[in-house]
Design a protein around this motif. Structure first.
Motif, PDB file in Angstrom:
ATOM      1  N   THR A  78     -42.597 121.382  47.334  1.00  0.00           N
ATOM      2  CA  THR A  78     -43.911 121.432  47.073  1.00  0.00           C
ATOM      3  C   THR A  78     -44.489 120.031  47.760  1.00  0.00           C
ATOM      4  O   THR A  78     -43.751 119.192  48.589  1.00  0.00           O
ATOM      5  N   GLN A  80     -47.176 118.639  45.152  1.00  0.00           N
ATOM      6  CA  GLN A  80     -47.335 117.527  44.601  1.00  0.00           C
ATOM      7  C   GLN A  80     -46.472 116.839  44.352  1.00  0.00           C
ATOM      8  O   GLN A  80     -45.529 116.830  44.498  1.00  0.00           O
ATOM      9  N   ASP A 136     -45.150 120.231  39.133  1.00  0.00           N
ATOM     10  CA  ASP A 136     -44.712 121.765  39.038  1.00  0.00           C
ATOM     11  C   ASP A 136     -43.673 122.248  37.807  1.00  0.00           C
ATOM     12  O   ASP A 136     -42.679 122.367  38.724  1.00  0.00           O
ATOM     13  N   THR A 137     -44.174 122.714  36.903  1.00  0.00           N
ATOM     14  CA  THR A 137     -42.970 123.250  36.258  1.00  0.00           C
ATOM     15  C   THR A 137     -42.294 124.283  36.285  1.00  0.00           C
ATOM     16  O   THR A 137     -41.034 125.513  35.933  1.00  0.00           O
ATOM     17  N   ASP A 138     -42.971 125.138  37.621  1.00  0.00           N
ATOM     18  CA  ASP A 138     -42.080 126.583  37.227  1.00  0.00           C
ATOM     19  C   ASP A 138     -40.508 125.863  38.503  1.00  0.00           C
ATOM     20  O   ASP A 138     -40.574 127.139  38.966  1.00  0.00           O
TER      21      ASP A 138
END
Length: 156
Positions: A78, A80, A136-138
């Motif tokens: 990621t 993020q 990012d919760t995914d």
């Protein structure tokens, strides 16, 4: 009212002090000792142990903590914000650990997914838990239980 409070506190203190005391009026036969008993006590006394009389091997390490270099790189997963934490204690299994918040050693926020840090841990510590959570919760959190061997830790 203030005088009453002071008087009450003084009375409680006086009653507490008078309730503690007194010598023992125990059995006088059990408290006396014969001269033969005194000789036995003197012969069984040993030299007191002092700090100067304790022998330690040269080069003995008295430190109780050690430094552990940790390096985490999840930048390929990621771009993020990530939260990277290390814990001394957890429950559950090694495949599904649940960290004990009271044992948290470090939690850092990283905007690039990188962490390089030195942790101070006890020499008795045999393993630690690393947890990476993503903004990012995914992306599911990453947990890793690793052995402390003195050589540092790198993820992945």
């Amino acid at each position: 009212m203030k005088q009453f409070t002071l008087l009450l506190c003084g009375w409680i203190l006086a009653m507490g002090l008078s309730a503690c005391g007194g010598g023992g009026g125990g059995d006088s036969a059990s408290s006396s000792s014969s001269p033969a008993d005194a000789g036995d006590v003197e012969s069984s006394e040993q030299e007191p142990v002092t700090m100067a009389s304790i022998k330690v091997a040269p080069g003995y390490d008295f430190t109780t903590s050690q430094q552990l270099e940790v390096s985490v790189d999840v930048s390929d997963m990621t771009n993020q914000r990530t939260y990277i934490a290390f814990y001394q204690d957890w429950s559950g299994t090694e495949s599904a650990p649940v960290p004990n918040p009271d044992s948290q050693l470090l939690m850092k926020v990283s905007d690039n997914g990188l962490l390089k840090q030195a942790l101070t841990i006890g020499k008795q510590q045999q393993s630690l838990l690393m947890v990476v959570m993503f903004a990012d919760t995914d992306i599911p959190p990453i947990t890793d239980v690793f052995a402390v061997d003195g050589g540092g830790y790198a993820y992945p």
